[in-house]
Motif scaffolding. Structure first.
Motif, PDB file in Angstrom:
ATOM      1  N   TYR A 145      30.801  86.200  16.799  1.00  0.00           N
ATOM      2  CA  TYR A 145      29.561  86.755  17.350  1.00  0.00           C
ATOM      3  C   TYR A 145      28.464  86.938  16.312  1.00  0.00           C
ATOM      4  N   LEU A 146      28.494  86.125  15.263  1.00  0.00           N
ATOM      5  CA  LEU A 146      27.417  86.160  14.278  1.00  0.00           C
ATOM      6  C   LEU A 146      26.081  85.722  14.886  1.00  0.00           C
ATOM      7  N   ASP A 147      26.158  85.043  16.037  1.00  0.00           N
ATOM      8  CA  ASP A 147      24.938  84.582  16.697  1.00  0.00           C
ATOM      9  C   ASP A 147      24.280  85.675  17.532  1.00  0.00           C
ATOM     10  N   LEU A 148      24.813  86.899  17.436  1.00  0.00           N
ATOM     11  CA  LEU A 148      24.310  87.999  18.247  1.00  0.00           C
ATOM     12  C   LEU A 148      22.809  88.220  18.064  1.00  0.00           C
ATOM     13  N   PHE A 149      22.331  88.035  16.836  1.00  0.00           N
ATOM     14  CA  PHE A 149      20.930  88.305  16.538  1.00  0.00           C
ATOM     15  C   PHE A 149      20.059  87.045  16.509  1.00  0.00           C
ATOM     16  N   THR A 150      20.682  85.905  16.792  1.00  0.00           N
ATOM     17  CA  THR A 150      19.921  84.649  16.750  1.00  0.00           C
ATOM     18  C   THR A 150      19.854  83.937  18.097  1.00  0.00           C
ATOM     19  N   ASP A 151      20.928  84.039  18.891  1.00  0.00           N
ATOM     20  CA  ASP A 151      20.983  83.335  20.175  1.00  0.00           C
ATOM     21  C   ASP A 151      21.173  84.329  21.316  1.00  0.00           C
ATOM     22  N   PHE A 152      20.175  84.451  22.165  1.00  0.00           N
ATOM     23  CA  PHE A 152      20.282  85.341  23.319  1.00  0.00           C
ATOM     24  C   PHE A 152      20.639  84.521  24.552  1.00  0.00           C
ATOM     25  N   ILE A 153      21.766  84.849  25.179  1.00  0.00           N
ATOM     26  CA  ILE A 153      22.209  84.149  26.380  1.00  0.00           C
ATOM     27  C   ILE A 153      21.935  84.999  27.614  1.00  0.00           C
ATOM     28  N   SER A 154      22.381  86.243  27.551  1.00  0.00           N
ATOM     29  CA  SER A 154      22.132  87.189  28.642  1.00  0.00           C
ATOM     30  C   SER A 154      22.415  88.588  28.128  1.00  0.00           C
ATOM     31  N   LEU A 155      21.928  89.579  28.854  1.00  0.00           N
ATOM     32  CA  LEU A 155      22.185  90.969  28.471  1.00  0.00           C
ATOM     33  C   LEU A 155      23.679  91.264  28.532  1.00  0.00           C
ATOM     34  N   TYR A 156      24.335  90.763  29.570  1.00  0.00           N
ATOM     35  CA  TYR A 156      25.782  90.949  29.714  1.00  0.00           C
ATOM     36  C   TYR A 156      26.512  90.402  28.495  1.00  0.00           C
ATOM     37  N   ASN A 157      26.157  89.181  28.098  1.00  0.00           N
ATOM     38  CA  ASN A 157      26.803  88.529  26.962  1.00  0.00           C
ATOM     39  C   ASN A 157      26.618  89.343  25.684  1.00  0.00           C
ATOM     40  N   SER A 158      25.398  89.799  25.442  1.00  0.00           N
ATOM     41  CA  SER A 158      25.107  90.560  24.219  1.00  0.00           C
ATOM     42  C   SER A 158      25.830  91.905  24.206  1.00  0.00           C
ATOM     43  N   VAL A 159      25.855  92.571  25.361  1.00  0.00           N
ATOM     44  CA  VAL A 159      26.522  93.876  25.440  1.00  0.00           C
ATOM     45  C   VAL A 159      28.012  93.734  25.174  1.00  0.00           C
ATOM     46  N   MET A 160      28.644  92.715  25.756  1.00  0.00           N
ATOM     47  CA  MET A 160      30.074  92.508  25.551  1.00  0.00           C
ATOM     48  C   MET A 160      30.390  92.206  24.085  1.00  0.00           C
ATOM     49  N   LYS A 161      29.530  91.453  23.430  1.00  0.00           N
ATOM     50  CA  LYS A 161      29.729  91.164  22.011  1.00  0.00           C
ATOM     51  C   LYS A 161      29.698  92.443  21.188  1.00  0.00           C
ATOM     52  N   VAL A 162      28.706  93.286  21.458  1.00  0.00           N
ATOM     53  CA  VAL A 162      28.585  94.553  20.732  1.00  0.00           C
ATOM     54  C   VAL A 162      29.794  95.448  21.006  1.00  0.00           C
ATOM     55  N   VAL A 163      30.223  95.502  22.254  1.00  0.00           N
ATOM     56  CA  VAL A 163      31.358  96.342  22.636  1.00  0.00           C
ATOM     57  C   VAL A 163      32.618  95.926  21.899  1.00  0.00           C
ATOM     58  N   PHE A 164      32.906  94.635  21.847  1.00  0.00           N
ATOM     59  CA  PHE A 164      34.140  94.185  21.217  1.00  0.00           C
ATOM     60  C   PHE A 164      34.100  94.337  19.700  1.00  0.00           C
ATOM     61  N   ILE A 165      32.952  94.122  19.093  1.00  0.00           N
ATOM     62  CA  ILE A 165      32.848  94.318  17.642  1.00  0.00           C
ATOM     63  C   ILE A 165      33.010  95.790  17.287  1.00  0.00           C
ATOM     64  N   THR A 166      32.249  96.653  17.958  1.00  0.00           N
ATOM     65  CA  THR A 166      32.284  98.074  17.622  1.00  0.00           C
ATOM     66  C   THR A 166      33.633  98.720  17.949  1.00  0.00           C
ATOM     67  N   SER A 167      34.224  98.343  19.070  1.00  0.00           N
ATOM     68  CA  SER A 167      35.509  98.934  19.440  1.00  0.00           C
ATOM     69  C   SER A 167      36.618  98.510  18.480  1.00  0.00           C
ATOM     70  N   SER A 168      36.615  97.249  18.057  1.00  0.00           N
ATOM     71  CA  SER A 168      37.647  96.792  17.124  1.00  0.00           C
ATOM     72  C   SER A 168      37.492  97.455  15.763  1.00  0.00           C
ATOM     73  N   VAL A 169      36.252  97.630  15.313  1.00  0.00           N
ATOM     74  CA  VAL A 169      36.004  98.331  14.048  1.00  0.00           C
ATOM     75  C   VAL A 169      36.423  99.797  14.167  1.00  0.00           C
TER      76      VAL A 169
END
Length: 215
Positions: A48-72
């Protein structure tokens, strides 16, 4: 988005919530592999390094943030929380996970869609996710008895992969020129790793008994 991908994302999210619930409610990470959780951090960050470069949808971005933050957050709790870290069984969680990282990275350098940093890291995350569950499965086999929340965590994590395979099949027949052979092969390997766990989970459910994995 088709129903199979939504189901896959949902079961993946449920697995994470179950693990967070276990840690929060019991103040324990007994039966949880820190090495598997660290591998998942690497998987999500690389993918998900493309989080800040490629916007696909709000759903997609939110899920990326959720999985990164929860795993950390899970790794932080297991390493730093004064109560949770005491329950971590370091002596049982001895799988040499750095070999998985090294092999996945080499495979990503050799087999990828395009030789760019983004695509190589994406391939690396796919290969690593396929085997990231190994330390967890080995830990469960060594400990023998598996508590309900840990068993459900692994169950939903495996279900997530199963739904994503159905998602790929659906997209192959409904989308023109849809091919992701790296994901397909890695997904099949990952599903095969869960097969033994699913078998014993089904047996325990059928017999209404506690889940036990052979050592």
């Amino acid at each position: 988005m088709n129903i199979f991908r939504l189901a896959g994302d949902t079961t993946h999210l449920i697995s994470v919530l179950i693990l967070l619930l276990k840690i929060y409610a019991t103040k324990s990470c007994s039966g949880i592999s820190l090495k598997t959780q660290e591998l998942y951090v690497m998987v999500f960050v690389a993918r998900y390094l493309d989080l800040f470069t490629d916007f696909i949808s709000l759903y997609n971005s939110v899920m990326k943030v959720v999985f990164i933050t929860s795993s950390v957050a899970i790794v932080w709790c297991m390493r730093r929380h004064p109560l949770v870290r005491r329950s971590y069984d370091k002596d049982q969680d001895t799988f040499r996970h750095y070999f998985l990282v090294a092999v996945s990275f080499v495979l990503a350098l050799i087999f990828h869609d395009k030789f760019t940093i983004k695509e190589v890291l994406w391939a690396f995350s796919i290969y690593l996710e396929a085997v990231a569950i190994l330390p967890q499965l080995v830990l469960l086999q060594r400990s023998g008895n598996v508590d309900n929340l840990t068993g459900q965590y692994v169950l939903f994590l495996g279900a997530y992969r199963g739904f994503y395979i159905l998602n790929w099949i659906y997209r192959y027949f409904t989308e023109k020129n849809y091919t992701r052979w790296i994901s397909w092969i890695a997904g099949i390997v990952q599903s095969a790793l869960y097969a033994d766990f699913f078998y014993y989970y089904f047996i325990s459910w059928k017999n209404n008994s506690k889940l036990q994995l052979p050592a």
